[in-house]
Scaffold this motif. Structure first.
Motif, PDB file in Angstrom:
ATOM      1  N   GLU A  53      31.588  35.816  27.783  1.00 29.30           N
ATOM      2  CA  GLU A  53      30.739  35.365  28.887  1.00 29.30           C
ATOM      3  C   GLU A  53      29.445  34.711  28.418  1.00 29.30           C
ATOM      4  O   GLU A  53      28.966  33.770  29.018  1.00 29.30           O
ATOM      5  CB  GLU A  53      30.433  36.540  29.805  1.00 29.30           C
ATOM      6  N   THR A  58      38.734  40.361  34.896  1.00 31.42           N
ATOM      7  CA  THR A  58      39.045  39.882  33.546  1.00 31.42           C
ATOM      8  C   THR A  58      40.316  40.551  33.037  1.00 31.42           C
ATOM      9  O   THR A  58      41.151  39.907  32.403  1.00 31.42           O
ATOM     10  CB  THR A  58      37.873  40.164  32.585  1.00 31.42           C
ATOM     11  N   GLU A 100      36.054  34.418  29.564  1.00 34.45           N
ATOM     12  CA  GLU A 100      35.858  35.713  30.212  1.00 34.45           C
ATOM     13  C   GLU A 100      35.299  35.556  31.619  1.00 34.45           C
ATOM     14  O   GLU A 100      35.734  36.219  32.551  1.00 34.45           O
ATOM     15  CB  GLU A 100      34.926  36.570  29.357  1.00 34.45           C
ATOM     16  N   ASN A 101      34.342  34.671  31.787  1.00 32.17           N
ATOM     17  CA  ASN A 101      33.747  34.415  33.092  1.00 32.17           C
ATOM     18  C   ASN A 101      34.610  33.386  33.821  1.00 32.17           C
ATOM     19  O   ASN A 101      34.779  32.266  33.360  1.00 32.17           O
ATOM     20  CB  ASN A 101      32.326  33.881  32.894  1.00 32.17           C
ATOM     21  N   HIS A 130      34.090  31.642  36.419  1.00 31.39           N
ATOM     22  CA  HIS A 130      33.368  30.430  36.820  1.00 31.39           C
ATOM     23  C   HIS A 130      33.346  29.429  35.657  1.00 31.39           C
ATOM     24  O   HIS A 130      33.567  28.233  35.864  1.00 31.39           O
ATOM     25  CB  HIS A 130      31.928  30.753  37.232  1.00 31.39           C
ATOM     26  N   GLN A 131      33.083  29.918  34.454  1.00 33.99           N
ATOM     27  CA  GLN A 131      33.105  29.057  33.269  1.00 33.99           C
ATOM     28  C   GLN A 131      34.517  28.524  33.026  1.00 33.99           C
ATOM     29  O   GLN A 131      34.695  27.368  32.644  1.00 33.99           O
ATOM     30  CB  GLN A 131      32.627  29.818  32.031  1.00 33.99           C
TER      31      GLN A 131
END
Length: 136
Positions: free
Chosen positions: A27, A67, A123-124, A126-127
């Motif tokens: 993240e 996740t 992991e994120n 949104h990313q």
């Protein structure tokens, strides 16, 4: 071949086989990947729910799932987590040699001839969405 010798001597060489490994991006740059690696090991050890890609055909995991759930689906058939952690972030140059062999796994194929969305895991979520839309 002078360029090849230069890469072998002065550059961080990574052997990541996309058929056996997931390129895992934490993240944040300073994020400790120990918990992520333990989560991955737990997924592999869980014999009841050991993920295979066939289990997800027609039943995709939601894009905003945890996740754990997203990694379980993404793991399907792979056995290694290749983390892009803080140590790699601070390397000036990373090289993915196309003809290198992993001394721990001589059958590994280090060529990155794979669709990015099947190899890169962020992991994120949104990313993950942003990066995969940007690359597309």
């Amino acid at each position: 071949d002078r360029l090849n010798r230069f890469f072998q001597q002065h550059v961080r060489n990574l052997i990541w086989d996309p058929n056996r490994c997931i390129a895992y991006f934490p993240e944040s740059p300073d994020h400790d990947t120990t918990a992520s690696e333990q989560l991955f090991r737990d997924i592999l050890v869980d014999h009841q729910q050991k993920p295979q890609w066939e289990h997800f055909v027609g039943k995709p995991t939601p894009w905003n799932a945890s996740t754990t759930d997203r990694l379980r689906e993404f793991t399907a058939g792979r056995v290694k987590l290749c983390s892009y952690g803080s140590q790699l972030q601070h390397e000036p140059v990373l090289h993915f040699p196309s003809n290198a062999k992993d001394p721990n796994d001589p059958t590994a194929d280090s060529r990155l001839l794979v669709h990015f969305y099947a190899f890169l895991f962020f992991e994120n979520y949104h990313q993950d969405l942003w990066m995969k839309r940007f690359i597309r």
